[in-house]
Design a protein around this motif. Structure first.
Motif, PDB file in Angstrom:
ATOM      1  N   THR A  55     -16.909  -3.138  -8.266  1.00 14.77           N
ATOM      2  CA  THR A  55     -15.793  -2.845  -7.372  1.00 14.77           C
ATOM      3  C   THR A  55     -15.506  -4.034  -6.470  1.00 14.77           C
ATOM      4  O   THR A  55     -16.364  -4.895  -6.248  1.00 14.77           O
ATOM      5  N   GLN A  56     -14.288  -4.071  -5.968  1.00 15.77           N
ATOM      6  CA  GLN A  56     -13.925  -5.052  -4.962  1.00 15.77           C
ATOM      7  C   GLN A  56     -12.865  -4.434  -4.064  1.00 15.77           C
ATOM      8  O   GLN A  56     -12.132  -3.541  -4.489  1.00 15.77           O
ATOM      9  N   TYR A  57     -12.794  -4.939  -2.829  1.00  9.97           N
ATOM     10  CA  TYR A  57     -11.894  -4.362  -1.833  1.00  9.97           C
ATOM     11  C   TYR A  57     -11.203  -5.445  -1.026  1.00  9.97           C
ATOM     12  O   TYR A  57     -11.753  -6.537  -0.822  1.00  9.97           O
ATOM     13  N   ALA A  58     -10.032  -5.120  -0.554  1.00 13.99           N
ATOM     14  CA  ALA A  58      -9.382  -5.964   0.443  1.00 13.99           C
ATOM     15  C   ALA A  58     -10.200  -5.890   1.724  1.00 13.99           C
ATOM     16  O   ALA A  58     -10.794  -4.852   2.030  1.00 13.99           O
ATOM     17  N   ASP A  59     -10.224  -6.974   2.465  1.00  5.60           N
ATOM     18  CA  ASP A  59     -11.014  -7.011   3.703  1.00  5.60           C
ATOM     19  C   ASP A  59     -10.587  -5.915   4.670  1.00  5.60           C
ATOM     20  O   ASP A  59     -11.412  -5.375   5.404  1.00  5.60           O
ATOM     21  N   SER A  60      -9.321  -5.588   4.669  1.00  5.44           N
ATOM     22  CA  SER A  60      -8.794  -4.631   5.636  1.00  5.44           C
ATOM     23  C   SER A  60      -9.292  -3.202   5.406  1.00  5.44           C
ATOM     24  O   SER A  60      -9.171  -2.363   6.304  1.00  5.44           O
ATOM     25  N   VAL A  61      -9.833  -2.923   4.224  1.00  3.45           N
ATOM     26  CA  VAL A  61     -10.267  -1.554   3.937  1.00  3.45           C
ATOM     27  C   VAL A  61     -11.769  -1.452   3.655  1.00  3.45           C
ATOM     28  O   VAL A  61     -12.281  -0.351   3.457  1.00  3.45           O
ATOM     29  N   LYS A  62     -12.459  -2.568   3.644  1.00  5.96           N
ATOM     30  CA  LYS A  62     -13.894  -2.547   3.364  1.00  5.96           C
ATOM     31  C   LYS A  62     -14.625  -1.653   4.357  1.00  5.96           C
ATOM     32  O   LYS A  62     -14.379  -1.712   5.558  1.00  5.96           O
ATOM     33  N   GLY A  63     -15.516  -0.822   3.817  1.00  3.63           N
ATOM     34  CA  GLY A  63     -16.280   0.083   4.670  1.00  3.63           C
ATOM     35  C   GLY A  63     -15.566   1.377   4.982  1.00  3.63           C
ATOM     36  O   GLY A  63     -16.178   2.312   5.520  1.00  3.63           O
ATOM     37  N   ARG A  64     -14.274   1.463   4.657  1.00  2.00           N
ATOM     38  CA  ARG A  64     -13.504   2.681   4.942  1.00  2.00           C
ATOM     39  C   ARG A  64     -13.022   3.359   3.656  1.00  2.00           C
ATOM     40  O   ARG A  64     -12.943   4.581   3.586  1.00  2.00           O
ATOM     41  N   PHE A  65     -12.677   2.559   2.651  1.00  2.00           N
ATOM     42  CA  PHE A  65     -12.148   3.087   1.393  1.00  2.00           C
ATOM     43  C   PHE A  65     -13.188   2.919   0.291  1.00  2.00           C
ATOM     44  O   PHE A  65     -13.952   1.950   0.278  1.00  2.00           O
ATOM     45  N   THR A  66     -13.185   3.862  -0.646  1.00  2.00           N
ATOM     46  CA  THR A  66     -14.074   3.792  -1.803  1.00  2.00           C
ATOM     47  C   THR A  66     -13.292   4.119  -3.065  1.00  2.00           C
ATOM     48  O   THR A  66     -12.650   5.172  -3.143  1.00  2.00           O
ATOM     49  N   ILE A  67     -13.362   3.225  -4.034  1.00  2.00           N
ATOM     50  CA  ILE A  67     -12.713   3.458  -5.317  1.00  2.00           C
ATOM     51  C   ILE A  67     -13.764   3.947  -6.313  1.00  2.00           C
ATOM     52  O   ILE A  67     -14.921   3.505  -6.279  1.00  2.00           O
ATOM     53  N   SER A  68     -13.360   4.857  -7.174  1.00  2.00           N
ATOM     54  CA  SER A  68     -14.277   5.360  -8.194  1.00  2.00           C
ATOM     55  C   SER A  68     -13.487   5.767  -9.434  1.00  2.00           C
ATOM     56  O   SER A  68     -12.262   5.954  -9.371  1.00  2.00           O
ATOM     57  N   ARG A  69     -14.204   5.922 -10.528  1.00  2.00           N
ATOM     58  CA  ARG A  69     -13.588   6.338 -11.788  1.00  2.00           C
ATOM     59  C   ARG A  69     -14.386   7.498 -12.343  1.00  2.00           C
ATOM     60  O   ARG A  69     -15.613   7.552 -12.174  1.00  2.00           O
ATOM     61  N   ASP A  70     -13.739   8.412 -13.034  1.00  2.00           N
ATOM     62  CA  ASP A  70     -14.495   9.495 -13.657  1.00  2.00           C
ATOM     63  C   ASP A  70     -15.256   8.910 -14.835  1.00  2.00           C
ATOM     64  O   ASP A  70     -14.714   8.131 -15.628  1.00  2.00           O
ATOM     65  N   ASP A  71     -16.509   9.240 -14.965  1.00  2.00           N
ATOM     66  CA  ASP A  71     -17.369   8.622 -15.968  1.00  2.00           C
ATOM     67  C   ASP A  71     -17.190   9.231 -17.349  1.00  2.00           C
ATOM     68  O   ASP A  71     -17.451   8.599 -18.355  1.00  2.00           O
ATOM     69  N   ALA A  72     -16.767  10.478 -17.378  1.00  4.59           N
ATOM     70  CA  ALA A  72     -16.756  11.188 -18.655  1.00  4.59           C
ATOM     71  C   ALA A  72     -15.585  10.782 -19.544  1.00  4.59           C
ATOM     72  O   ALA A  72     -15.760  10.422 -20.696  1.00  4.59           O
ATOM     73  N   LYS A  73     -14.404  10.847 -18.984  1.00  2.14           N
ATOM     74  CA  LYS A  73     -13.208  10.645 -19.813  1.00  2.14           C
ATOM     75  C   LYS A  73     -12.493   9.333 -19.536  1.00  2.14           C
ATOM     76  O   LYS A  73     -11.629   8.930 -20.314  1.00  2.14           O
ATOM     77  N   HIS A  74     -12.827   8.683 -18.440  1.00  2.00           N
ATOM     78  CA  HIS A  74     -12.168   7.426 -18.084  1.00  2.00           C
ATOM     79  C   HIS A  74     -10.655   7.561 -18.059  1.00  2.00           C
ATOM     80  O   HIS A  74      -9.936   6.693 -18.545  1.00  2.00           O
TER      81      HIS A  74
END
Length: 119
Positions: A55-74
């Motif tokens: 994962t990677q984040y813009a500095d403005s959202v680091k520590g506040r936003f979390t990106i994730s993906r569903d593992d089963a079906k993508h």
């Protein structure tokens, strides 16, 4: 070509949380990203996630936003947004990333989902 549909936006007060979803019409093995565009501003990168969970984040959202993906079906990518600020107000879009290093989107934009944060 896989179609992407964003959802989950809304209006919240500063400090609140929202969870955005990006549903793909098919399985996607590409790196995926979230972008946003505020009124009068250019679209900007927010967060990205690879198939292998890097994962990677813009500095403005680091520590506040979390990106994730569903593992089963993508087929779904999420953006968990906490400690929201008025400056997070924007239309949020998801897209595949054609360059992980440069955070470059494919550019096939959907309608997006509106996030409004009141002070």
């Amino acid at each position: 070509q896989v179609q992407l549909v964003e959802s989950g936006g809304g209006t919240v007060r500063a400090g609140g949380s929202l969870r955005l979803s990006c549903a793909a019409s098919g399985r996607t093995l590409y790196a995926m990203g979230w972008f946003r565009q505020a009124p009068g501003k250019e679209r900007e990168f927010v967060a990205g996630a690879t198939y292998s969970r890097d994962t990677q984040y813009a500095d403005s959202v680091k520590g506040r936003f979390t990106i994730s993906r569903d593992d089963a079906k993508h087929t779904t990518v999420y953006l968990e947004m906490n400690a929201l600020r008025p400056e997070d107000t924007a239309v949020y879009y998801c897209d595949t990333l054609v360059s992980w290093l440069n955070r470059t989107p494919r550019g096939s934009w959907g309608r997006g989902t509106q996030v409004t944060v009141s002070s």
